[in-house]
Design an enzyme around this catalytic site. Structure first.
Site, short mmCIF file in Angstrom:
data_model
loop_
_atom_site.label_atom_id
_atom_site.label_comp_id
_atom_site.label_asym_id
_atom_site.label_seq_id
_atom_site.Cartn_x
_atom_site.Cartn_y
_atom_site.Cartn_z
CD GLN A 16 15.77 2.26 2.66
OE1 GLN A 16 15.22 2.62 3.68
NE2 GLN A 16 16.95 1.81 3.02
CG ASP A 38 4.91 4.93 -5.00
OD1 ASP A 38 5.66 4.14 -3.92
OD2 ASP A 38 5.09 6.18 -4.91
CG ASP A 55 -2.04 11.09 -2.91
OD1 ASP A 55 -1.74 10.59 -1.73
OD2 ASP A 55 -2.25 12.40 -3.11
CE1 TYR A 145 8.72 8.42 9.46
CE2 TYR A 145 10.46 8.33 10.90
CZ TYR A 145 9.90 7.70 10.21
OH TYR A 145 10.03 6.37 9.59
#
Ligand code: SER
Length: 320
Positions: A16, A38, A55, A145
């Site tokens: 995002q 990415d 990765d 998180y």
């Protein structure tokens, strides 16, 4: 400050924030200066510039890319967010922590000029003062998180103080933009709602109507990120992560804001497991340190963001 000759690596470029940050950086420095990476084999965005699959858990490949690129700036954005992190605990911890160590170690080894790493309001917890949460306060996060962001902040500060890595960080609020969809976060409702307003005229929200969270429109988030990264190092007094405000609103208030543009829009509430995550986070943020240290100021309020989101997204759905 002279930023000529910059070479920039963005890790997590399809996400995002990455999607928009890559475009903003390419706009400023030229496409050739920005390498987007990415985990997926190809770019999923409109960005046409250099792209490599990476990765971030593959340290050898990351180091190879860093060695080749001799980057002056690295933006490490790859992470699992709050909601998905609760469903994939082991992987979230591994990706969020090991990924950060790989980038910090790479920055040290290959003398990267500046590193950006995002923290979040999730680094706070239920014992944190909820309103106008101060920069320095109790931080007892209750999500995987959030724990990874809290620990990551301390490691960023450690690498800066002890090893001299110029790493800079922001505690982002929920981010809202029209160019890409977020994935796996608790604040994502505030993006989905605009898409559903245009496609269906109604939205079933996974948070209760009066759940206030700190939020920010993407242009403000991009400006904050670039301002922080371009500020002279002597102005960056906080090396864990800066509080970043913006606005604070509830689902009910977004719905009211949308109704000013789409009067028939309706919302219903079906809270799920994400409610308890949201309840553990601040409702609003005091970002006076960012204001003092590097002149931060947000521009968008809720209605200005709503008008722009609907204006930008409208044509996309009319075409279908
Ligand atoms: N937007 C993130 C989330 O909801 C918080 O940083 O997980």
């Amino acid at each position: 400050m002279n930023f000529h000759g910059e070479r920039i690596l963005v890790i997590g470029a399809n996400g995002q924030l990455g999607t928009e940050l890559v475009e903003a950086l390419a706009g400023r420095y030229g496409e050739a200066a920005v390498l987007a990476c990415d985990v997926s084999p190809s770019s999923k965005t409109d960005y046409q510039g250099p792209y490599k699959q990476l990765d971030v858990l593959d340290k050898d490949r990351l180091f190879e890319i860093m060695k080749q690129g001799q980057f002056t700036q690295v933006y490490h954005l790859a992470a699992l967010l709050s909601a998905r992190g609760e469903q994939q605990r082991d992987y979230a911890w591994k990706l969020n922590m090991e990924g950060l160590f790989h980038v910090l170690d790479g920055a040290l080894q290959f003398s990267v000029g500046r590193v950006f790493w995002p923290s979040s309001i999730a680094a706070f917890g239920p014992t944190t003062p909820r309103h106008q949460t101060p920069q320095h306060t109790i931080m007892e996060p209750t999500t995987v998180y959030g724990i990874s962001k809290q620990a990551g902040e301390q490691w960023c500060s450690y690498y800066c103080q002890k090893m001299g890595v110029d790493v800079r960080s922001l505690r982002y609020p929920g981010l809202i933009g029209y160019k890409s969809l977020p994935g796996g976060g608790t604040t994502d409702y505030a993006v989905d709602i605009y898409h559903k307003a245009l496609t269906e005229g109604k939205y079933a929200c996974f948070l209760k109507k009066d759940t206030y969270l700190p939020m920010m429109y993407m242009p403000d988030a991009l400006k904050a990120t670039l301002d922080l990264m371009h500020a002279d190092g002597s102005r960056i007094k906080i090396r864990t992560s800066y509080n970043l405000g913006g606005m604070s609103f509830s689902p009910e208030e977004v719905a009211q804001s949308i109704r000013k543009e789409i009067p028939d829009f309706s919302i219903s509430y079906e809270p799920d497991f994400r409610q308890s995550i949201a309840d553990s986070w601040p409702a609003s943020i005091d970002d006076s340190k960012a204001q003092q240290d590097w002149d931060w100021k947000a521009e968008f309020d809720l209605d200005a963001m709503t008008r722009d989101m609907l204006k930008q997204l409208g044509p996309r759905y009319k075409k279908q």
